[in-house]
Design a protein around this motif. Structure first.
Motif, PDB file in Angstrom:
ATOM      1  N   THR A  21       7.657 -11.373   8.354  1.00  0.00           N
ATOM      2  CA  THR A  21       8.889 -11.134   8.005  1.00  0.00           C
ATOM      3  C   THR A  21       9.810 -11.796   7.472  1.00  0.00           C
ATOM      4  O   THR A  21      10.916 -11.543   7.233  1.00  0.00           O
ATOM      5  CB  THR A  21       9.679 -11.042   9.455  1.00  0.00           C
ATOM      6  OG1 THR A  21       9.700 -12.318  10.141  1.00  0.00           O
ATOM      7  CG2 THR A  21       9.130 -10.240  10.285  1.00  0.00           C
ATOM      8  N   GLY A  22       9.256 -13.013   6.941  1.00  0.00           N
ATOM      9  CA  GLY A  22      10.030 -14.043   6.133  1.00  0.00           C
ATOM     10  C   GLY A  22      10.926 -14.712   6.731  1.00  0.00           C
ATOM     11  O   GLY A  22      11.889 -15.299   6.295  1.00  0.00           O
ATOM     12  N   GLY A  23      10.814 -15.023   8.200  1.00  0.00           N
ATOM     13  CA  GLY A  23      11.877 -15.598   8.869  1.00  0.00           C
ATOM     14  C   GLY A  23      12.970 -15.029   9.459  1.00  0.00           C
ATOM     15  O   GLY A  23      13.730 -15.444   9.901  1.00  0.00           O
ATOM     16  N   ARG A  24      13.023 -13.708   8.949  1.00  0.00           N
ATOM     17  CA  ARG A  24      14.780 -12.942   9.240  1.00  0.00           C
ATOM     18  C   ARG A  24      14.464 -12.408  10.690  1.00  0.00           C
ATOM     19  O   ARG A  24      13.372 -12.423  11.312  1.00  0.00           O
ATOM     20  CB  ARG A  24      14.339 -11.602   8.391  1.00  0.00           C
ATOM     21  CG  ARG A  24      14.829 -11.941   6.929  1.00  0.00           C
ATOM     22  CD  ARG A  24      14.618 -10.946   5.903  1.00  0.00           C
ATOM     23  NE  ARG A  24      13.573 -10.056   6.080  1.00  0.00           N
ATOM     24  CZ  ARG A  24      13.334  -8.879   5.849  1.00  0.00           C
ATOM     25  NH1 ARG A  24      14.080  -8.279   5.398  1.00  0.00           N
ATOM     26  NH2 ARG A  24      11.859  -8.479   5.849  1.00  0.00           N
ATOM     27  N   SER A  25      15.571 -12.283  11.278  1.00  0.00           N
ATOM     28  CA  SER A  25      15.805 -11.811  12.723  1.00  0.00           C
ATOM     29  C   SER A  25      15.341 -10.304  12.774  1.00  0.00           C
ATOM     30  O   SER A  25      15.518  -9.520  11.645  1.00  0.00           O
ATOM     31  CB  SER A  25      17.116 -12.137  13.266  1.00  0.00           C
ATOM     32  OG  SER A  25      17.957 -11.316  12.476  1.00  0.00           O
ATOM     33  N   PRO A  27      15.554  -6.439  13.787  1.00  0.00           N
ATOM     34  CA  PRO A  27      16.388  -5.445  13.813  1.00  0.00           C
ATOM     35  C   PRO A  27      16.483  -5.061  15.643  1.00  0.00           C
ATOM     36  O   PRO A  27      15.460  -5.249  15.993  1.00  0.00           O
ATOM     37  CB  PRO A  27      16.000  -4.365  13.077  1.00  0.00           C
ATOM     38  CG  PRO A  27      14.678  -4.401  12.868  1.00  0.00           C
ATOM     39  CD  PRO A  27      14.206  -5.902  12.917  1.00  0.00           C
ATOM     40  N   SER A  28      17.488  -4.742  15.926  1.00  0.00           N
ATOM     41  CA  SER A  28      17.764  -4.377  17.182  1.00  0.00           C
ATOM     42  C   SER A  28      17.119  -2.934  17.664  1.00  0.00           C
ATOM     43  O   SER A  28      16.711  -2.120  16.453  1.00  0.00           O
ATOM     44  CB  SER A  28      19.066  -3.970  17.809  1.00  0.00           C
ATOM     45  OG  SER A  28      19.838  -2.794  17.124  1.00  0.00           O
ATOM     46  N   SER A  29      16.713  -2.739  18.754  1.00  0.00           N
ATOM     47  CA  SER A  29      15.688  -1.602  19.110  1.00  0.00           C
ATOM     48  C   SER A  29      16.634  -0.198  18.871  1.00  0.00           C
ATOM     49  O   SER A  29      16.288   0.898  18.691  1.00  0.00           O
ATOM     50  CB  SER A  29      15.557  -1.289  20.340  1.00  0.00           C
ATOM     51  OG  SER A  29      16.381  -1.430  21.477  1.00  0.00           O
ATOM     52  N   ASP A  30      18.180  -0.445  18.840  1.00  0.00           N
ATOM     53  CA  ASP A  30      19.057   0.850  18.414  1.00  0.00           C
ATOM     54  C   ASP A  30      18.790   1.158  17.072  1.00  0.00           C
ATOM     55  O   ASP A  30      19.187   2.406  16.773  1.00  0.00           O
ATOM     56  CB  ASP A  30      20.529   0.466  18.896  1.00  0.00           C
ATOM     57  CG  ASP A  30      20.828  -0.079  20.162  1.00  0.00           C
ATOM     58  OD1 ASP A  30      19.919   0.604  21.050  1.00  0.00           O
ATOM     59  OD2 ASP A  30      21.748  -0.633  20.429  1.00  0.00           O
ATOM     60  N   GLY A  80       8.652  -5.263  16.833  1.00  0.00           N
ATOM     61  CA  GLY A  80       9.791  -5.830  16.072  1.00  0.00           C
ATOM     62  C   GLY A  80       9.245  -5.933  14.699  1.00  0.00           C
ATOM     63  O   GLY A  80      10.192  -5.826  13.914  1.00  0.00           O
ATOM     64  N   VAL A  81       8.194  -6.421  14.391  1.00  0.00           N
ATOM     65  CA  VAL A  81       7.853  -6.718  13.121  1.00  0.00           C
ATOM     66  C   VAL A  81       7.625  -5.457  12.489  1.00  0.00           C
ATOM     67  O   VAL A  81       8.066  -5.259  11.262  1.00  0.00           O
ATOM     68  CB  VAL A  81       6.454  -7.590  13.019  1.00  0.00           C
ATOM     69  CG1 VAL A  81       6.011  -7.597  11.623  1.00  0.00           C
ATOM     70  CG2 VAL A  81       6.659  -8.942  13.643  1.00  0.00           C
ATOM     71  N   ALA A  82       7.088  -4.495  12.923  1.00  0.00           N
ATOM     72  CA  ALA A  82       6.808  -3.073  12.275  1.00  0.00           C
ATOM     73  C   ALA A  82       8.103  -2.631  12.178  1.00  0.00           C
ATOM     74  O   ALA A  82       8.200  -2.104  10.972  1.00  0.00           O
ATOM     75  CB  ALA A  82       5.957  -2.271  13.355  1.00  0.00           C
ATOM     76  N   ARG A  83       9.138  -2.762  13.069  1.00  0.00           N
ATOM     77  CA  ARG A  83      10.385  -2.226  12.905  1.00  0.00           C
ATOM     78  C   ARG A  83      11.036  -2.796  11.940  1.00  0.00           C
ATOM     79  O   ARG A  83      12.067  -2.185  11.003  1.00  0.00           O
ATOM     80  CB  ARG A  83      11.069  -2.437  14.227  1.00  0.00           C
ATOM     81  CG  ARG A  83      12.481  -1.489  14.246  1.00  0.00           C
ATOM     82  CD  ARG A  83      13.266  -2.011  15.487  1.00  0.00           C
ATOM     83  NE  ARG A  83      12.415  -1.217  16.607  1.00  0.00           N
ATOM     84  CZ  ARG A  83      12.385  -1.525  17.845  1.00  0.00           C
ATOM     85  NH1 ARG A  83      12.649  -2.703  18.382  1.00  0.00           N
ATOM     86  NH2 ARG A  83      11.608  -0.751  18.630  1.00  0.00           N
ATOM     87  N   LEU A  84      10.937  -3.893  11.541  1.00  0.00           N
ATOM     88  CA  LEU A  84      11.686  -4.829  10.404  1.00  0.00           C
ATOM     89  C   LEU A  84      11.164  -4.165   9.030  1.00  0.00           C
ATOM     90  O   LEU A  84      12.002  -3.885   8.065  1.00  0.00           O
ATOM     91  CB  LEU A  84      11.444  -6.238  10.567  1.00  0.00           C
ATOM     92  CG  LEU A  84      12.149  -7.136   9.312  1.00  0.00           C
ATOM     93  CD1 LEU A  84      13.532  -6.649   9.595  1.00  0.00           C
ATOM     94  CD2 LEU A  84      11.775  -8.554   9.540  1.00  0.00           C
TER      95      LEU A  84
END
Length: 124
Positions: A21-25, A27-30, A80-84
């Protein structure tokens, strides 16, 4: 190490999520629910410099709609990583997404019995 004809895994246990993810936060599940369906936008080409995870998403989504959870499962990545990664591709215009399908409605027993009786009379 893989032999010719053997598929290599997208990532190994040695590649940590924050590297992908490059250290990025995350995204929310929403933003992108687990059941949201994604597919490639028509006539899009793979972004230059795409990493192995993005290439794998590209190949998976080329076949039609998949849910976010399915993409994460196929890639063996945390959701979360897939979502990003999916959010990045969506924001770049490479992906289309469809809202999750509505929940199935409960049907009363009498209706189900009528359907069953109707099917039995048709089939014999």
């Amino acid at each position: 190490m893989t032999t010719p004809g053997e598929e290599a895994s997208v990532t190994s246990d040695f590649v940590r999520s924050y590297v992908i993810t490059g250290g990025r936060s995350l995204p929310s599940s929403d933003d992108l629910a687990l059941h949201t369906l994604v597919t490639l936008a028509p006539e899009r080409t793979l972004p230059l410099g795409a990493g192995p995870e993005v290439r794998a998403i590209w190949e998976l989504c080329a076949g039609g709609y998949l849910s976010v959870a399915e993409v994460a499962g196929h890639l063996g990545l945390p959701v979360g990583v897939a979502r990003l990664l999916l959010t990045d591709l969506f924001e770049q215009g490479h992906l289309l997404r469809r809202a999750e399908p509505p929940r199935a409605q409960n049907v009363d027993r009498a209706t189900l019995e009528k359907v069953l009786n109707g099917l039995q009379s048709l089939i014999g």
